[in-house]
Scaffold this motif. Structure first.
Motif, PDB file in Angstrom:
ATOM      1  N   LYS A  38      18.276   8.083  14.041  1.00  0.00           N
ATOM      2  CA  LYS A  38      17.310   8.407  15.091  1.00  0.00           C
ATOM      3  C   LYS A  38      15.918   7.911  14.732  1.00  0.00           C
ATOM      4  CE  LYS A  38      19.464  12.604  16.871  1.00  0.00           C
ATOM      5  NZ  LYS A  38      19.291  14.064  16.965  1.00  0.00           N
ATOM      6  N   LEU A  39      15.501   8.122  13.485  1.00  0.00           N
ATOM      7  CA  LEU A  39      14.162   7.684  13.079  1.00  0.00           C
ATOM      8  C   LEU A  39      14.056   6.165  13.167  1.00  0.00           C
ATOM      9  CD1 LEU A  39      11.394   8.557  12.169  1.00  0.00           C
ATOM     10  CD2 LEU A  39      12.206   8.524   9.812  1.00  0.00           C
ATOM     11  N   ARG A  40      15.111   5.462  12.768  1.00  0.00           N
ATOM     12  CA  ARG A  40      15.118   3.999  12.905  1.00  0.00           C
ATOM     13  C   ARG A  40      15.071   3.595  14.374  1.00  0.00           C
ATOM     14  NH1 ARG A  40      18.409   0.700   8.601  1.00  0.00           N
ATOM     15  NH2 ARG A  40      17.674   1.710   6.702  1.00  0.00           N
ATOM     16  N   LEU A  41      15.789   4.329  15.215  1.00  0.00           N
ATOM     17  CA  LEU A  41      15.793   4.038  16.647  1.00  0.00           C
ATOM     18  C   LEU A  41      14.396   4.238  17.237  1.00  0.00           C
ATOM     19  CD1 LEU A  41      17.586   3.247  19.076  1.00  0.00           C
ATOM     20  CD2 LEU A  41      17.926   5.691  19.458  1.00  0.00           C
ATOM     21  N   TYR A  42      13.712   5.308  16.849  1.00  0.00           N
ATOM     22  CA  TYR A  42      12.355   5.556  17.325  1.00  0.00           C
ATOM     23  C   TYR A  42      11.423   4.418  16.909  1.00  0.00           C
ATOM     24  CZ  TYR A  42      13.861  10.433  18.032  1.00  0.00           C
ATOM     25  OH  TYR A  42      14.507  11.575  18.434  1.00  0.00           O
ATOM     26  N   ALA A  43      11.523   3.986  15.654  1.00  0.00           N
ATOM     27  CA  ALA A  43      10.683   2.890  15.166  1.00  0.00           C
ATOM     28  C   ALA A  43      10.959   1.615  15.953  1.00  0.00           C
ATOM     29  CB  ALA A  43      10.926   2.664  13.671  1.00  0.00           C
ATOM     30  N   SER A  44      12.223   1.340  16.159  1.00  0.00           N
ATOM     31  CA  SER A  44      12.618   0.161  16.925  1.00  0.00           C
ATOM     32  C   SER A  44      12.090   0.222  18.352  1.00  0.00           C
ATOM     33  CB  SER A  44      14.151   0.067  16.921  1.00  0.00           C
ATOM     34  OG  SER A  44      14.600  -1.080  17.568  1.00  0.00           O
ATOM     35  N   ALA A  45      12.144   1.400  18.957  1.00  0.00           N
ATOM     36  CA  ALA A  45      11.655   1.572  20.325  1.00  0.00           C
ATOM     37  C   ALA A  45      10.170   1.254  20.425  1.00  0.00           C
ATOM     38  CB  ALA A  45      11.927   2.999  20.810  1.00  0.00           C
TER      39      ALA A  45
END
Length: 125
Positions: A38-45
């Motif tokens: 999730k944290l990686r997804l947030y950063a990617s977003a």
């Protein structure tokens, strides 16, 4: 929406033009990713929603791997002084924009999902 990326400066966010990119993020955000993903997804977003600003690397939609891309962005954001909590906050706002963009494909959705779990809300910067 304007976001503060600390040493990288401020940037204006908007949902990407590509509906398929928005769908990638929608699917992953509404799925059962673990906390690290999730944290990686947030950063990617964040990177996807400021794409073109030259502040962060560009997302390659042909790879369709927002989580792997997010690891690279996470490191850049940490180096710039952005905290994990700030990444979650800004990234979840970006994901909401992408979900809202895709809602017409599903006949519209009246409610917004809260993408930050109670456990994550307890984190402080």
């Amino acid at each position: 929406m304007k976001i503060n990326l600390k040493k990288l400066g401020t940037a204006e966010t908007r949902a990407p033009e590509s509906m398929s990119v928005c769908m990638d993020f929608r699917s992953l955000a509404l799925g059962s990713a673990n906390e690290a993903q999730k944290l990686r997804l947030y950063a990617s977003a964040i990177a996807v929603c400021i794409d073109g600003s030259a502040k962060l690397p560009r997302y390659k939609s042909e790879t369709a791997d927002p989580v792997a891309f997010g690891g690279i962005i996470q490191e850049r954001l940490y180096d710039a002084g952005v905290t994990p909590f700030e990444i979650m906050s800004m990234g979840s706002d970006c994901i909401v924009m992408m979900i809202e963009k895709t809602n017409p494909l599903f006949g519209g959705v009246d409610e917004k999902e809260n993408f930050i779990s109670e456990k994550e809300e307890g984190l402080t910067s």
